[in-house]
Design a protein around this motif. Structure first.
Motif, PDB file in Angstrom:
ATOM      1  N   ARG A 136      48.460 -29.376  -3.440  1.00  0.00           N
ATOM      2  CA  ARG A 136      47.031 -29.135  -3.694  1.00  0.00           C
ATOM      3  C   ARG A 136      46.810 -27.922  -4.605  1.00  0.00           C
ATOM      4  NH1 ARG A 136      44.245 -25.298  -0.830  1.00  0.00           N
ATOM      5  NH2 ARG A 136      45.473 -24.120   0.684  1.00  0.00           N
ATOM      6  N   ILE A 137      47.825 -27.068  -4.773  1.00  0.00           N
ATOM      7  CA  ILE A 137      47.688 -25.904  -5.650  1.00  0.00           C
ATOM      8  C   ILE A 137      48.015 -26.282  -7.098  1.00  0.00           C
ATOM      9  CG2 ILE A 137      48.420 -23.532  -6.081  1.00  0.00           C
ATOM     10  CD1 ILE A 137      46.903 -23.954  -3.431  1.00  0.00           C
TER      11      ILE A 137
ATOM     12  N   LEU B 254      54.428 -19.120  -9.064  1.00  0.00           N
ATOM     13  CA  LEU B 254      55.081 -18.454 -10.187  1.00  0.00           C
ATOM     14  C   LEU B 254      54.930 -19.279 -11.466  1.00  0.00           C
ATOM     15  CD1 LEU B 254      56.811 -16.138 -11.269  1.00  0.00           C
ATOM     16  CD2 LEU B 254      58.843 -17.377 -10.486  1.00  0.00           C
ATOM     17  N   ASP B 255      55.126 -20.584 -11.360  1.00  0.00           N
ATOM     18  CA  ASP B 255      54.974 -21.463 -12.524  1.00  0.00           C
ATOM     19  C   ASP B 255      53.545 -21.439 -13.055  1.00  0.00           C
ATOM     20  OD1 ASP B 255      57.620 -22.130 -12.276  1.00  0.00           O
ATOM     21  OD2 ASP B 255      57.253 -24.017 -11.219  1.00  0.00           O
ATOM     22  N   MET B 256      52.595 -21.159 -12.156  1.00  0.00           N
ATOM     23  CA  MET B 256      51.186 -21.097 -12.559  1.00  0.00           C
ATOM     24  C   MET B 256      50.782 -19.684 -12.988  1.00  0.00           C
ATOM     25  SD  MET B 256      49.604 -23.445  -9.492  1.00  0.00           S
ATOM     26  CE  MET B 256      47.912 -23.303 -10.070  1.00  0.00           C
TER      27      MET B 256
ATOM     28  N   TYR C 141      50.984 -14.386  -9.908  1.00  0.00           N
ATOM     29  CA  TYR C 141      52.111 -13.594  -9.412  1.00  0.00           C
ATOM     30  C   TYR C 141      51.863 -12.995  -8.026  1.00  0.00           C
ATOM     31  CZ  TYR C 141      53.319 -14.088 -14.322  1.00  0.00           C
ATOM     32  OH  TYR C 141      53.597 -14.611 -15.555  1.00  0.00           O
ATOM     33  N   ALA C 142      50.645 -12.556  -7.751  1.00  0.00           N
ATOM     34  CA  ALA C 142      50.356 -11.974  -6.437  1.00  0.00           C
ATOM     35  C   ALA C 142      50.547 -13.012  -5.340  1.00  0.00           C
ATOM     36  CB  ALA C 142      48.937 -11.407  -6.408  1.00  0.00           C
ATOM     37  N   SER C 143      50.047 -14.225  -5.580  1.00  0.00           N
ATOM     38  CA  SER C 143      50.225 -15.307  -4.600  1.00  0.00           C
ATOM     39  C   SER C 143      51.692 -15.696  -4.487  1.00  0.00           C
ATOM     40  CB  SER C 143      49.394 -16.527  -5.010  1.00  0.00           C
ATOM     41  OG  SER C 143      48.019 -16.229  -4.980  1.00  0.00           O
TER      42      SER C 143
END
Length: 667
Positions: A314-315, A372-374, A377-379
């Motif tokens: 879903r992300i 990371l691919d998106m 970075y914090a998530s």
């Protein structure tokens, strides 16, 4: 690891003949390891997998003909069940408690086709449903409550009716939050084309009544889907996010019921990070084909398309797996629907005869990589499970900053890496591009991130950083000298020099306990940084070096201030007494008089040396002042002190007589 172990979701047959010969399965619901099935012949089958028990309940009342169970709903605890049966005479809705031998007809709901039920997860108990809301085929929302003891509905209230666009309500969800002593309700309802949201403080009746004179908040999407569904993902009894199976795609978002976004009317928007998963992104779908059912997990959507379940993150909105089912030959329609058991953390699929369990296998394990691919970075960091994964996130950010020539930012990220890239490799990167300042930043940040046990590495990095600081200071001084020759010296250049010196001193102070004393002093001396050498010596309590430096600079007062510190050995007072009293007799004597643990006898050599030197005629004799202080104030009885005082009195008187011409005449 086997293939199942690597998968996020796996399918296992749970019950092959789940309908027990009472027709085919038409509806299913699950909660707390309890599954309720409705059949085409009007039977309700209750499977309690926790107790290993099965209960068959006839909702048809012995009537003949078609009387299929339209919908069945079970609460999260597996105690309460509501089911609607369709037969030629109309619709009937029943309530069933897990302790009852037979269901109870809810007579006040007779004739209403119930498509959706929302339970109050926060208040419901085994004994009572508390308030329950029902959505009907006619676009109405009702509230009811049933107690197990009373064995009947306590009340049935119509809360709301869709009038602008009359459509069936196909999905309902409810959440509550405490606001002081009151309760705020949040309700979502879906139809084939719209998602409605209602919120307010008070009872459900008060909340819905308020919408008679205020605007109803809804989201309308193009397309229509008769099997529209609404699901919340529940974690620790709280809804975290939702998904709506709409005609245009899966409309979804996070739920923040604690948010206080706006108005006094309480009409806050409690949906955040909204998004739409367009069906076209699923690939390999014929135009017009839409999911027949779906479920929402923590990180994925499970979409029933044809006879398979497509698992979509879903992300990232990317399909990650496809689930297939091993049907009996008796099954004619393939998989009919999906449902979830939030309490047990399981999902189920069912066909006309069988139940399949869909198990989740640590679905969040790769979410760090997804984020990371998106480039979120914090998530990504918040979803890392181990240092190696965190290193990968830092490495991507560091390399990106480095390639953009943002070397300071790159240095901060590289400093957080411990495993995937060595200290030497990172250092070489900055050396290769000639970025000494960024290298220094990397070393400083690395020091911040090292554990105290890494003593040898801390000392090595601290020493290297010291040398880089000294090199930077020297470069600034050379630039300043060049500017002076060219008459272009600027305030900015001086400011940078002063700033870096101040920063370097702070660094020495912070790292005085880890820097090798001898090595650091040699470095400071080799770069000609006398002031910093003295400063560091003070930090290391090498007071002899400090006092000697101040005397060399003619700064008696600063030298005396050092000697007056509590942890300075008293012997240094005696050692430097001759130089100090010669340099500034007044300040030296004042300091002696304020130092309580001095032995005046040990100061006699310094005082005799001072007394032997010529002084101005009107100059106050500081030695006499100190000796008088010792005798009169300290009551010192040392003969050496008294003898020196007397000799100085005699000398002073003799000098006075000579100066007035009244000296001894020779006969």
């Amino acid at each position: 690891m086997d293939a199942v172990g690597r998968r996020l979701f796996s399918v296992d047959p749970l019950e092959r003949h789940a309908a027990k010969g009472h027709g085919v399965i038409t509806s299913m619901s699950a909660g707390n390891d309890v599954i309720l099935l409705g059949t085409s012949k009007g039977w309700l089958i209750r499977h309690d997998f926790g107790l290993g028990d099965t209960q068959d309940l006839d909702l048809g009342g012995g009537r003949s003909g078609d009387q299929a169970v339209h919908r069945v709903f079970v609460d999260p605890g597996g105690s309460h069940c509501i089911a609607t049966v369709l037969h030629p005479a109309g619709a009937e809705t029943y309530y069933m408690h897990s302790k009852w031998p037979r269901p109870k007809l809810l007579s006040r709901l007779k004739g209403l086709i119930v498509n959706a039920v929302a339970w109050n997860r926060q208040l419901i108990t085994e004994a009572s449903t508390k308030e329950v809301i029902l959505g009907t085929e006619n676009g109405q929302i009702y509230e009811t409550a049933v107690d197990e003891v009373e064995k009947r509905e306590k009340y049935v209230k119509q809360l709301f009716e869709l009038t602008e666009l009359r459509e069936a309500i196909t999905g309902l969800q409810m959440e509550t939050a405490s606001v002081g002593n009151a309760t705020r309700y949040y309700v979502m309802a879906v139809t084939p084309t719209r998602l409605y949201s209602f919120t307010g403080i008070g009872s459900l009746e008060v909340v819905f009544a308020s919408y008679f004179d205020r605007a109803i908040h809804f989201m309308e999407l193009p397309g229509e889907i008769p099997n529209s569904e609404l699901h919340f993902f529940i974690k620790q009894r709280r809804a975290k996010h939702f998904g709506w199976l709409s005609g245009a795609g899966i409309y979804h978002g996070d739920l923040n019921f604690g948010a206080q976004h706006s108005s006094v009317t309480g009409d806050e928007n409690f949906v955040e990070n909204k998004g739409l998963l367009d069906y076209s992104k699923l690939g390999e779908l014929d135009e017009g084909i839409k999911p027949r059912s779906f479920a929402v997990s923590e990180y994925h959507f499970l979409l029933l398309i044809g006879d398979k379940v497509k698992v979509v993150n879903r992300i990232s909105q990317e399909a990650v797996e496809e689930l297939t089912f091993d049907h009996n030959s008796e099954s004619s329609k393939g998989i009919i629907g999906l449902c979830s058991d939030a309490t047990a953390g399981l999902f189920y699929a069912y066909d006309e005869n069988s139940i399949f369990q869909v198990s989740v296998h640590d679905e969040g394990r790769d979410m760090w990589q997804v984020y990371l691919d998106m480039k979120e970075y914090a998530s990504a960091l918040s979803h890392c499970r181990n240092p190696s994964q965190r290193d990968q996130v830092y490495l991507v950010q560091a390399d990106l900053a480095f390639s953009s020539k943002d070397y300071y930012r790159a240095a901060s990220f590289y400093a957080k890496i411990n495993y995937v890239l060595s200290f030497e490799e990172i250092s070489l990167k900055f050396i290769t591009v000639g970025e000494q300042d960024a290298l220094r930043t990397f070393l400083l940040r690395k020091l911040d991130n090292l554990m105290k046990d890494d003593k040898s590495q801390i000392t090595m990095i601290s020493t290297w950083a010291t040398e880089l600081y000294l090199d930077k200071i020297n470069r600034l001084l050379l630039e300043d000298d060049t500017s002076k020759i060219a008459n272009t010296v600027s305030d900015q250049g001086m400011s940078e020099y002063q700033s870096i010196v101040k920063e370097f001193r702070a660094f020495l102070s912070d790292n005085k306990d880890v820097l090798d004393e001898a090595t650091t002093m040699r470095l400071l001396e080799s770069y000609g940084r006398v002031e910093e050498l003295v400063y560091f010596a003070g930090l290391k309590e090498k007071y002899e070096i400090v006092v000697h430096h101040y005397i060399q600079q003619g700064e008696a007062k600063r030298a005396l201030e050092v000697l007056q510190r509590r942890n300075v050995p008293i012997d240094l007072q005696y050692k430097f007494a001759p130089d100090l009293i010669s340099l500034d007799a007044y300040e030296t004597v004042e300091s002696w008089m304020n130092t309580g643990n001095l032995n005046p006898r040990k100061l006699i050599p310094a005082m005799m040396r001072y007394a032997s030197e010529p002084h101005a005629k009107n100059e106050t004799h500081e030695v006499i002042k100190y000796l008088e202080f010792c005798v009169k104030k300290l009551h010192n009885e040392d003969s050496g002190v008294h003898n020196l005082l007397l000799s100085l009195y005699a000398k002073q008187r003799n000098e006075m007589n000579i100066s007035t011409g009244e000296g001894i005449r020779l006969r």
